[in-house]
Scaffold this motif. Sequence first.
Motif, PDB file in Angstrom:
ATOM      1  N   THR A 256      35.435  36.691  32.704  1.00  0.00           N
ATOM      2  CA  THR A 256      36.369  37.624  34.256  1.00  0.00           C
ATOM      3  C   THR A 256      37.418  37.382  34.019  1.00  0.00           C
ATOM      4  O   THR A 256      38.314  38.568  34.049  1.00  0.00           O
ATOM      5  CB  THR A 256      35.658  36.736  35.678  1.00  0.00           C
ATOM      6  OG1 THR A 256      34.349  37.124  35.750  1.00  0.00           O
ATOM      7  CG2 THR A 256      36.079  37.840  35.772  1.00  0.00           C
ATOM      8  N   ALA A 257      38.767  36.516  33.573  1.00  0.00           N
ATOM      9  CA  ALA A 257      40.130  36.580  33.121  1.00  0.00           C
ATOM     10  C   ALA A 257      40.401  37.600  32.729  1.00  0.00           C
ATOM     11  O   ALA A 257      40.997  38.384  32.396  1.00  0.00           O
ATOM     12  CB  ALA A 257      40.474  35.544  32.654  1.00  0.00           C
ATOM     13  N   LEU A 258      39.435  37.951  31.116  1.00  0.00           N
ATOM     14  CA  LEU A 258      39.569  38.504  29.976  1.00  0.00           C
ATOM     15  C   LEU A 258      39.870  40.328  30.589  1.00  0.00           C
ATOM     16  O   LEU A 258      40.474  41.338  30.374  1.00  0.00           O
ATOM     17  CB  LEU A 258      38.930  37.899  29.227  1.00  0.00           C
ATOM     18  CG  LEU A 258      38.503  39.725  28.046  1.00  0.00           C
ATOM     19  CD1 LEU A 258      40.043  39.586  26.685  1.00  0.00           C
ATOM     20  CD2 LEU A 258      37.029  39.413  27.098  1.00  0.00           C
ATOM     21  N   ALA A 259      38.635  40.276  31.646  1.00  0.00           N
ATOM     22  CA  ALA A 259      38.044  41.684  32.030  1.00  0.00           C
ATOM     23  C   ALA A 259      39.336  41.897  33.381  1.00  0.00           C
ATOM     24  O   ALA A 259      40.055  43.401  32.763  1.00  0.00           O
ATOM     25  CB  ALA A 259      37.171  41.259  33.043  1.00  0.00           C
ATOM     26  N   LEU A 260      40.099  40.969  33.753  1.00  0.00           N
ATOM     27  CA  LEU A 260      41.230  41.460  34.940  1.00  0.00           C
ATOM     28  C   LEU A 260      42.498  41.637  34.117  1.00  0.00           C
ATOM     29  O   LEU A 260      43.327  42.552  34.507  1.00  0.00           O
ATOM     30  CB  LEU A 260      41.306  40.041  35.811  1.00  0.00           C
ATOM     31  CG  LEU A 260      40.000  40.064  36.841  1.00  0.00           C
ATOM     32  CD1 LEU A 260      40.117  38.657  37.393  1.00  0.00           C
ATOM     33  CD2 LEU A 260      40.599  41.014  37.754  1.00  0.00           C
ATOM     34  N   ILE A 261      42.683  40.615  33.096  1.00  0.00           N
ATOM     35  CA  ILE A 261      43.918  40.735  31.902  1.00  0.00           C
ATOM     36  C   ILE A 261      43.738  42.855  31.176  1.00  0.00           C
ATOM     37  O   ILE A 261      44.415  43.636  31.300  1.00  0.00           O
ATOM     38  CB  ILE A 261      43.586  40.048  30.854  1.00  0.00           C
ATOM     39  CG1 ILE A 261      44.581  39.362  31.280  1.00  0.00           C
ATOM     40  CG2 ILE A 261      45.039  40.667  29.764  1.00  0.00           C
ATOM     41  CD1 ILE A 261      44.647  37.522  30.175  1.00  0.00           C
ATOM     42  N   LEU A 263      41.978  44.890  32.944  1.00  0.00           N
ATOM     43  CA  LEU A 263      42.171  46.101  33.622  1.00  0.00           C
ATOM     44  C   LEU A 263      43.719  45.942  34.187  1.00  0.00           C
ATOM     45  O   LEU A 263      44.194  47.095  34.347  1.00  0.00           O
ATOM     46  CB  LEU A 263      41.246  45.529  35.128  1.00  0.00           C
ATOM     47  CG  LEU A 263      41.404  46.806  36.149  1.00  0.00           C
ATOM     48  CD1 LEU A 263      40.627  48.026  36.001  1.00  0.00           C
ATOM     49  CD2 LEU A 263      40.359  45.953  37.202  1.00  0.00           C
TER      50      LEU A 263
END
Lengths: 406, 43
Positions: A256-261, A263
């Motif tokens: 999820t952290a990767l996706a937030l970065i 985005l």
Amino acid sequence: MTASSTPARLSMTRVLLCGAAIVTLSMGVRHGFGLWLQPVTMDRGWTRETFAFAMAVQNLTWGVAGLFAGMVADRFGAFRVLLAGGVIYAGGLALMAVATTPWAFMASAGVLLGIAQAGTTYAVVYGVIGRNIAPEKRSWAMGVAAAAGSFGQFLMVPVENGLIGSIGWQSALFALGAAALLIVPLAFGLREPGFAGGQAKPQQSIMAALREALAYPSFQLLMAGYFVCGFQVVFIGVHMPSYLKDHGLTPDVATTALALIGLFNIVGTYTAGSLGQRVQKRYILSSIYALRSLVIVVFLSVPLTPWSVYLFASAMGLLWLSTVPPTNATVAQIFGVQYLSMLGGFVFLSHQVGSFLGVWLGGKLYDATGSYDVVWWIAVALGIFAAIVNLPVRERAIVRAAPVAA
Amino acid sequence: MKPVSAFRVALWLVALVLLLAVFALYLQPDLAMTLANQLWNCF
């Protein structure tokens, strides 16, 4: 001024559409290569080191080949470099799929794809943007292209995962090779009339431009800042999951952290480019590096929970590649656009050296001390250093002595 | 201040929906596990 002395410019819409599409493809395709680690090593019976070595070679080749790609693009036109880059990208992916020895894999996934990336990513496309888009829109346009590259990275990871799952890892590489070939027709959209048939008449030689830039303090300061950018981004990118795992957080928090970065990176790059039209770029760069240090300090100071990770990832995402548009726009502003791709390639090489050190020191110091604490604080200190060194950057166009008539 | 056109608003909305749709892909459990195990290796 006559039409013959002023080369026709490409329209802004055309440059942005073709440039953004090329960068979306070139940055996106490479971003998910880690997904091939398991299927390739299992199928071929190789170690993870074999795969990781090829990726390390790819990153270094990208940095070094970027210098030459930039020189060729500035001399003979970005169109030719993009054309060759697209073909090499497709060929490299196809050869990566059929490579049966570690050396063949290193040559295809490492060397060929590194060269292909050098010929199809920011430095080359930014040269076209610089030459064809008016200075009052240039930083914004670079922000659009950088946001497109960020979007490519964000989009292609789940797409590539779906491809591997549905058609297998080899066919997925062939499919990506076909996608990379789309760069070829898109390159025609960036064919600059002034470069057609080698009509360009440089007013300054490549070596003179290089000597001038390397001796210019502001260029050195920009390179120092970009080095820090590479160090921080890649250290966090590579070592973050291990850091979270060491602290007992589950793998889905890391994802999820990767996706937030991914985005927020899109938002950050676009915003930084747009801001560059209104605010001095050295202040933008200085703020980005200072904020990175602040965000890391806050992250290390508060209790580690999934929400602290998500907030950290969102904030770092905003600051992730947001250095790209203001750094390149400043180079264009100081030195002009004649050798923008080559000079962009030089600052990018500095970024890649920082990236290499970020990954390597992260692992080395973890092994030596048993934690990432030292490297986190090095990242903080480097951020403060970069914030300070970007402040004295002089954004005014360099004044050159007029050539003496013979 | 220039008025914002409906076309511009629609464009931004489409971009937002697209980004959120891609973000949703990352939240699928199988992708989450694959990424956590592999992707960061070659960031």
